[in-house]
Design a protein around this motif. Structure first.
Motif, mmCIF file in Angstrom:
data_model
loop_
_atom_site.group_PDB
_atom_site.id
_atom_site.type_symbol
_atom_site.label_atom_id
_atom_site.label_comp_id
_atom_site.label_asym_id
_atom_site.label_seq_id
_atom_site.Cartn_x
_atom_site.Cartn_y
_atom_site.Cartn_z
ATOM 1 N N GLU A 89 0.816 -1.218 0.000
ATOM 2 C CA GLU A 89 0.000 0.000 0.000
ATOM 3 C C GLU A 89 0.846 1.263 0.000
ATOM 4 O O GLU A 89 0.429 2.291 -0.493
ATOM 5 C CB GLU A 89 -1.020 -0.016 1.133
ATOM 6 N N LEU A 142 -4.802 0.247 14.998
ATOM 7 C CA LEU A 142 -5.201 -0.946 15.744
ATOM 8 C C LEU A 142 -4.992 -0.748 17.237
ATOM 9 O O LEU A 142 -5.863 -1.057 18.057
ATOM 10 C CB LEU A 142 -4.348 -2.133 15.298
ATOM 11 N N LEU A 152 -9.185 3.948 9.778
ATOM 12 C CA LEU A 152 -9.035 2.617 10.355
ATOM 13 C C LEU A 152 -9.400 2.583 11.833
ATOM 14 O O LEU A 152 -9.962 1.625 12.331
ATOM 15 C CB LEU A 152 -7.593 2.117 10.189
ATOM 16 N N ASN A 207 -9.351 -14.592 20.762
ATOM 17 C CA ASN A 207 -8.370 -14.738 19.691
ATOM 18 C C ASN A 207 -8.189 -16.212 19.344
ATOM 19 O O ASN A 207 -8.117 -16.590 18.181
ATOM 20 C CB ASN A 207 -7.036 -14.129 20.159
ATOM 21 N N ALA A 241 -9.280 -12.222 26.363
ATOM 22 C CA ALA A 241 -8.692 -11.814 25.086
ATOM 23 C C ALA A 241 -8.083 -13.027 24.387
ATOM 24 O O ALA A 241 -8.244 -13.219 23.177
ATOM 25 C CB ALA A 241 -7.622 -10.744 25.310
ATOM 26 N N GLN A 279 -7.544 1.655 18.723
ATOM 27 C CA GLN A 279 -8.877 1.098 18.891
ATOM 28 C C GLN A 279 -8.921 0.034 19.991
ATOM 29 O O GLN A 279 -9.832 0.011 20.810
ATOM 30 C CB GLN A 279 -9.320 0.494 17.566
ATOM 31 N N GLN A 280 -7.892 -0.806 20.001
ATOM 32 C CA GLN A 280 -7.891 -1.867 21.002
ATOM 33 C C GLN A 280 -7.638 -1.311 22.402
ATOM 34 O O GLN A 280 -8.069 -1.889 23.392
ATOM 35 C CB GLN A 280 -6.884 -2.944 20.623
ATOM 36 N N THR A 289 -18.475 -3.265 21.309
ATOM 37 C CA THR A 289 -17.233 -3.892 21.754
ATOM 38 C C THR A 289 -16.974 -3.777 23.252
ATOM 39 O O THR A 289 -16.185 -4.537 23.792
ATOM 40 C CB THR A 289 -16.027 -3.283 21.027
ATOM 41 N N THR A 338 -3.471 -9.503 3.238
ATOM 42 C CA THR A 338 -2.438 -10.410 3.733
ATOM 43 C C THR A 338 -2.656 -10.770 5.207
ATOM 44 O O THR A 338 -1.757 -11.277 5.858
ATOM 45 C CB THR A 338 -1.035 -9.774 3.581
ATOM 46 N N THR A 345 -0.211 -14.332 9.502
ATOM 47 C CA THR A 345 0.175 -14.539 10.900
ATOM 48 C C THR A 345 -0.807 -15.463 11.606
ATOM 49 O O THR A 345 -0.407 -16.369 12.334
ATOM 50 C CB THR A 345 0.256 -13.207 11.676
ATOM 51 N N VAL A 346 -2.108 -15.230 11.380
ATOM 52 C CA VAL A 346 -3.118 -16.079 12.008
ATOM 53 C C VAL A 346 -2.956 -17.513 11.531
ATOM 54 O O VAL A 346 -3.076 -18.472 12.303
ATOM 55 C CB VAL A 346 -4.538 -15.559 11.675
ATOM 56 N N TYR A 359 -13.049 -8.672 15.345
ATOM 57 C CA TYR A 359 -12.313 -8.608 16.594
ATOM 58 C C TYR A 359 -11.031 -7.798 16.441
ATOM 59 O O TYR A 359 -10.655 -7.025 17.313
ATOM 60 C CB TYR A 359 -11.990 -10.034 17.064
ATOM 61 N N LEU A 360 -10.381 -7.947 15.291
ATOM 62 C CA LEU A 360 -9.090 -7.281 15.095
ATOM 63 C C LEU A 360 -9.259 -5.838 14.621
ATOM 64 O O LEU A 360 -8.298 -5.096 14.583
ATOM 65 C CB LEU A 360 -8.253 -8.050 14.076
ATOM 66 N N ASN A 361 -10.457 -5.456 14.220
ATOM 67 C CA ASN A 361 -10.774 -4.111 13.731
ATOM 68 C C ASN A 361 -10.258 -3.826 12.326
ATOM 69 O O ASN A 361 -10.958 -3.267 11.510
ATOM 70 C CB ASN A 361 -10.234 -2.998 14.643
ATOM 71 N N ASN A 362 -9.018 -4.176 12.064
ATOM 72 C CA ASN A 362 -8.429 -3.833 10.775
ATOM 73 C C ASN A 362 -8.045 -5.090 10.015
ATOM 74 O O ASN A 362 -7.566 -6.045 10.595
ATOM 75 C CB ASN A 362 -7.162 -2.999 10.963
ATOM 76 N N THR A 371 -4.796 -1.561 4.057
ATOM 77 C CA THR A 371 -5.427 -2.031 5.273
ATOM 78 C C THR A 371 -6.729 -1.249 5.420
ATOM 79 O O THR A 371 -6.779 -0.080 5.077
ATOM 80 C CB THR A 371 -4.543 -1.708 6.480
ATOM 81 N N ARG A 372 -7.771 -1.890 5.878
ATOM 82 C CA ARG A 372 -9.028 -1.148 6.031
ATOM 83 C C ARG A 372 -9.708 -1.544 7.322
ATOM 84 O O ARG A 372 -9.417 -2.564 7.918
ATOM 85 C CB ARG A 372 -9.930 -1.383 4.842
ATOM 86 N N ARG A 373 -10.642 -0.705 7.695
ATOM 87 C CA ARG A 373 -11.339 -0.933 8.945
ATOM 88 C C ARG A 373 -12.475 -1.904 8.743
ATOM 89 O O ARG A 373 -13.277 -1.754 7.831
ATOM 90 C CB ARG A 373 -11.890 0.398 9.450
#
Lengths: 386, 606
Positions: free
Chosen positions: A56, A245, A274, B11, B7, A248-249, B124, B214, B218-219, B207-210, B115-117
């Motif tokens: 990006e 992130l 975001l 997750n 948490a 927000q978290q 929450t 890609t 990691t997950v 849960y992760l918001n963003n 990356t997007r929301r």
């Protein structure tokens, strides 16, 4: 049938002959490459992430570059020659940035290079550019060692030395108990070290500090640590994705009341997009912001907004500025690679969107003017205190 | 404390849903599905598209994602897994890896890399319980995740198709003889697994918001760990493994900091495998032949070149770059050579001794760091650091992989995968030794006869010469008694052990010698760039090395070289494609695995 030993000796012999035959190419000095053509378009190489996790940012670069190209070429180019960019995707990975550097180095049309995005990818390629006497303009490379790689490494990025203390001061003004989170990359770690140095010297109280994974997604356990230690200011040394992130978290784990301080790398409309409502009230220090009243900035922001339908961020503005500076350098050179470096070296009033007319320091960086504080208000960046 | 655990549970339920799918597919198709993490990402991205661009409510978003990912799962099975049913599982593993490259890069093109929301869709932090804050979202995620797991359990026990899936998982041949339509059952398993992965993507996204295209990587790695932790093929194990890993990670991060996450994940996995080689819930299977390479070698013989052909190729390798190629191409040549050395180390480990390693980046990294640190910190001469790098890499390889001698089949591969990731994570975390993410810079170039070896052509000659020596070594080893013993262990471990061969010792030796070769490659790697950091030695390097040997022909030393030329050269040859480069690379990779599963330099025996 020839024996294997015989074969091997023969191969070694031919190898040695080849070594001798190509002696000139083995010494490594490529400065004597073919001279750049004096007519036709001027080429700059761009070593950038177009795919992979940092793609990006490459995309944002393109917006800034394209805008600058249109302006320059629309006005007849540099000394009557159009500028063209040669894009190469490196995924900002040093395994790829080095061959790309070699490609640009061997292409006599290329007068200067822009990038790479991440300092490690740039620094791995620096020796190649240095040997080829080709300016490597790493305009996002804030690593203090980047321009130490050689005389051809230049950067308009703020260094962490300037930036980290300013960030610490910002955090200090927001509260008394700081929790600092930094992404565990070279950039994050260096910034944190400088930050800590300054904070210690000034006696700021840091109740918690923690490295977090740059590509991590769940930061809650880390944030809970800061909350339990009573932090009232959160500092996120991160790019906008991770910063959003974290912001927000932080709210999710009950740190909604804590103030947030951010470096300029988090400065992007994307941060608010975001992070949503949680970003309200967050403060940043930036070197560029679209609200700057200077006419040059107004013009740039208007053009950018019109073409892309959104406000430029630090990376877009940085890319635009970098290309303009290189074009200026070519204009004030004899049209050779060496000339571009000389122009940057000797230029006294280099025009710049970010820094106004400036001259490079001896370490081939820019003295950053005092940065501006912004605050997120009503879902937009506004000048702090305004 | 409690909210850290919560948490971790939330997750972990993402891991559990993904791990369920992985286990299901493993059980039915005996394939480790590397594309599963991409399904998670597609679930998240399409969920984002439905809810943001199309403005659908949550339940239709979920239905839409179920449709998209279910279809994707079906396609993955039909394109990448079913055609390779007769090929060894390793081929299917690589084809699913190719699919993941295609899907990830395809998603990046379709949705854009940003990356997007992800809209929360649910509150929450509206609920509280004794000072503990959480939201409807957390509760919903847990409830949906557990609900889906129970639903799956019911489906597998109470329905015809569910029982068919279990039967196939238990004994494929017997199930086929009982008239169960294998193809249909396998399709179904992929669809069900992918739907779970897609739903996990939506829940995880919320849960992760963003999210970004890609987001799966990691997950996905944690989900692999979770599935193995619980016991591959065991569904309750997948659930337990996922939740357990989530909680352990959360507390580990809380105690040791966020950058330790990867280290924790894979250290836990290796420890569990050490104590319980088949995972927490897996059944201990009786000694069986290595399923990864299976009947692979019976089906393929290697192409053998005549000595004069080898000589001509070797001479050409020296002369052609010197007279006909520019420095850029020579630089690519250097990379090809280093990857060929790395691949040759796998030819020994995987080809000769039959131990499929998904973590060969580990000895590469160890060798690179050893040489880099010795030459920069102690000023040791490069030529001295070269063998030291090899020896250190060999010793650590043997030590790190030794717990896996008790492991069988896919567990060996997963253990090596974990080892590879563990070494990279250690390089990030052990700042005092490795300088952490900043890496080691200003590694001096080696000198030879008083001249600095740093120009691309000079480095190429040096590395090529070492490659030829390694090639010679590997060819020699293959024909030696030792090589024959390795072959015996590979082909039939029971028979080998019955004949008095200490199989574990010989496997160790293979990893040791392989580690030495890879370590030498690592030292060359470090000198070539003059700069290394942990990100250089990621999972992609291990997978590329394995792909090279499989593509070249698993048991063919020359194949490793040919494979390196093709797979390292290809992304460079595709440069003009810019944004679509990696997508095309993935498609070509997939095509090669599908059409030549026996490798470029392997012949199908008649």
């Amino acid at each position: 049938m020839i024996s294997r030993r015989g074969l091997f000796t023969a191969a070694a012999g031919v190898g040695a002959t080849a070594v001798l035959a190509s002696c000139g190419r083995l010494s490594g000095d490529q400065a004597a490459a073919a001279p750049a053509p004096a007519a036709g378009p001027i080429f700059f190489g761009v070593s950038a992430p177009l795919s992979g996790a940092s793609a990006e940012y490459g995309k944002i670069w393109r917006t800034g570059f394209d805008l600058a190209l249109d302006e320059i070429n629309g006005a007849g180019g540099v000394n009557g020659r159009k500028i063209e960019l040669l894009w190469e995707d490196t995924q900002s990975d040093q395994k790829q940035s080095v061959p790309v550097a070699q490609k640009f180095a061997g292409d006599s049309r290329v007068l200067a290079e822009l990038g790479d995005f991440a300092s490690p990818a740039s620094m791995a390629a620096s020796p190649v550019y240095e040997k080829a006497h080709l300016v490597q303009f790493g305009f996002t490379n804030s690593h203090p060692d980047f321009t130490k790689g050689g005389e051809y490494m230049w950067s308009t990025s703020t260094t962490q030395q300037d930036h980290a203390p300013e960030l610490a001061e910002l955090a200090k003004s927001l509260g008394t108990k700081q929790a600092v989170y930094y992404i565990n990359t070279d950039w994050g770690k260096t910034t944190w070290k400088l930050y800590e140095e300054h904070a210690k010297k000034s006696g700021f109280e840091i109740v918690h500090s923690e490295a977090v994974q740059a590509d991590g997604s769940d930061f809650r356990p880390s944030l809970i640590n800061g909350r339990d230690k009573g932090a009232d200011v959160l500092v996120f040394i991160a790019y906008y994705q991770a910063a959003a992130l974290l912001t927000q978290q932080a709210k999710n784990v009950g740190l909604g009341q804590a103030k947030i301080a951010l470096p300029s790398s988090a400065y992007s409309p994307q941060y608010i997009a975001l992070g949503g409502e949680a970003t309200e009230g967050a403060q940043l220090i930036v070197r560029f912001h679209p609200g700057d009243p200077r006419p040059q900035v107004r013009e740039f922001v208007d053009k950018y907004q019109k073409r892309y339908g959104k406000q430029p961020d630090d990376f877009g503005a940085g890319a635009y500025d970098a290309l303009k500076i290189l074009a200026w350098a070519v204009e004030h050179s004899d049209g050779t690679r060496e000339g571009v470096r000389k122009a940057l070296l000797e230029g006294k009033d280099i025009p710049s969107l970010l820094y106004g007319p400036f001259a490079f320091r001896e370490d081939r960086r820019v003295t950053t003017p005092k940065s501006t504080r912004l605050v997120v208000k009503g879902g937009a960046f506004t000048l702090a205190g305004a | 404390m409690l909210d850290t655990a919560l948490a971790g549970l939330v997750n972990g339920s993402s891991y559990a849903l993904l791990a369920l799918g992985l286990s299901l597919i493993f059980g039915v198709a005996n394939v480790i599905n590397f594309a599963h993490a991409s399904v998670f990402a597609v679930g998240a991205m399409s969920g984002w598209w439905f809810s943001v661009d199309l403005d659908w409510p949550l339940w239709t978003v979920l239905l839409g994602v179920v449709a998209v990912t279910g279809l994707l799962g079906l396609v993955i099975n039909l394109v990448a897994v079913t055609p390779l049913a007769k090929a060894p599982p390793i081929a299917a593993l690589l084809s699913t890896f190719a699919v993941s490259v295609v899907v990830d890069n395809g998603a990046q093109l379709v949705f854009g890399p940003e990356t997007r929301r992800f809209p929360a869709l649910l509150a929450t932090d509206n609920l509280g319980l004794g000072g503990l804050r959480f939201g409807t979202l957390d509760v919903t995620i847990l409830v949906v995740a557990i609900g889906l797991m129970l639903l799956l359990g019911w489906f597998l026990r109470a329905t015809r198709y569910g029982r068919a899936i279990r039967a196939v998982a238990q004994d494929r041949d017997a199930a086929a003889q009982m008239g169960i339509p294998l193809a249909r059952v396998q399709n179904l398993a992929f669809v069900v697994a992918s739907v779970l992965g897609g739903v996990a993507g939506v829940l995880g996204g919320m849960y992760l918001n963003n999210i970004s295209p890609t987001v799966g990587s990691t997950v996905g790695m944690s989900a692999f760990a979770a599935a193995t932790l619980g016991g591959l093929g065991s569904l309750p194990g997948a659930v337990a493994g996922g939740l357990l890993l989530g909680v352990v990670e959360a507390f580990g991060v809380s105690w040791w900091g966020g950058n330790a996450r990867t280290l924790i994940t894979f250290a836990v996995l290796l420890l569990v495998l050490w104590v319980r080689p088949s995972g927490l819930f897996g059944k201990r299977t009786p000694l069986a032949a290595e399923p990864m390479t299976g009947t692979f070698f019976g089906a393929a013989r290697t192409v053998r070149l005549k000595p004069w052909q080898v000589a001509v190729a070797a001479v050409a390798a020296y002369v052609v770059p010197a007279v006909a190629l520019d420095d850029y191409t020579v630089q690519i040549g250097v990379q090809v050579v280093v990857y060929a050395i790395l691949a040759l180390s796998l030819t020994l480990v995987s080809g000769q001794a039959g131990q499929i390693s998904l973590g060969q980046a580990a000895p590469l990294a160890i060798g690179a760091y050893t040489s880099a640190l010795l030459t920069t910190a102690t000023g040791m001469d490069f030529w001295l650091s070269l063998p030291v790098a090899g020896v250190v890499a060999a010793v650590l390889s043997v030590v790190l992989v030794s717990p896996s001698w008790r492991l069988r089949g896919h567990y060996v591969s997963i253990a090596t995968l974990a080892t590879g990731l563990l070494v990279a994570a250690a390089a990030v975390n052990f700042d005092w030794l490795t300088n952490g993410p900043s890496g080691v810079s200003a590694i001096p170039p080696p000198s030879l006869f008083g001249a600095e070896v740093s120009a691309p052509l000079a480095v190429y000659f040096l590395d090529l010469t070492i490659l030829l020596v390694v090639l010679l070594l590997v060819v020699r080893l293959r024909r030696s008694t030792l090589g024959r013993i390795w072959s015996a262990v590979r082909e039939d471990e029971v028979a080998a052990r019955s004949s008095g061969i200490a199989a574990a010792d010989y496997k160790s030796l293979a990893f040791g010698i392989g580690g030495f070769v890879a370590g030498i490659g690592g030292a060359l790697f470090a000198q070539q760039y003059g700069y290394i950091d942990p990100s250089v030695f990621g999972i992609s390097v291990s997978l590329l090395a394995l792909t090279i040997v499989v593509l070249g022909g698993l048991n063919s030393p020359l194949g490793a070289v040919v494979g390196a030329i093709v797979l390292v050269g290809l992304p460079e040859a595709l440069r003009m494609l810019e944004e679509t480069r990696m997508l095309t690379y993935g498609l070509l990779l997939l095509a090669v695995v599908l059409f030549r599963p026996q490798g470029l330099m392997g012949k199908v025996a008649r």
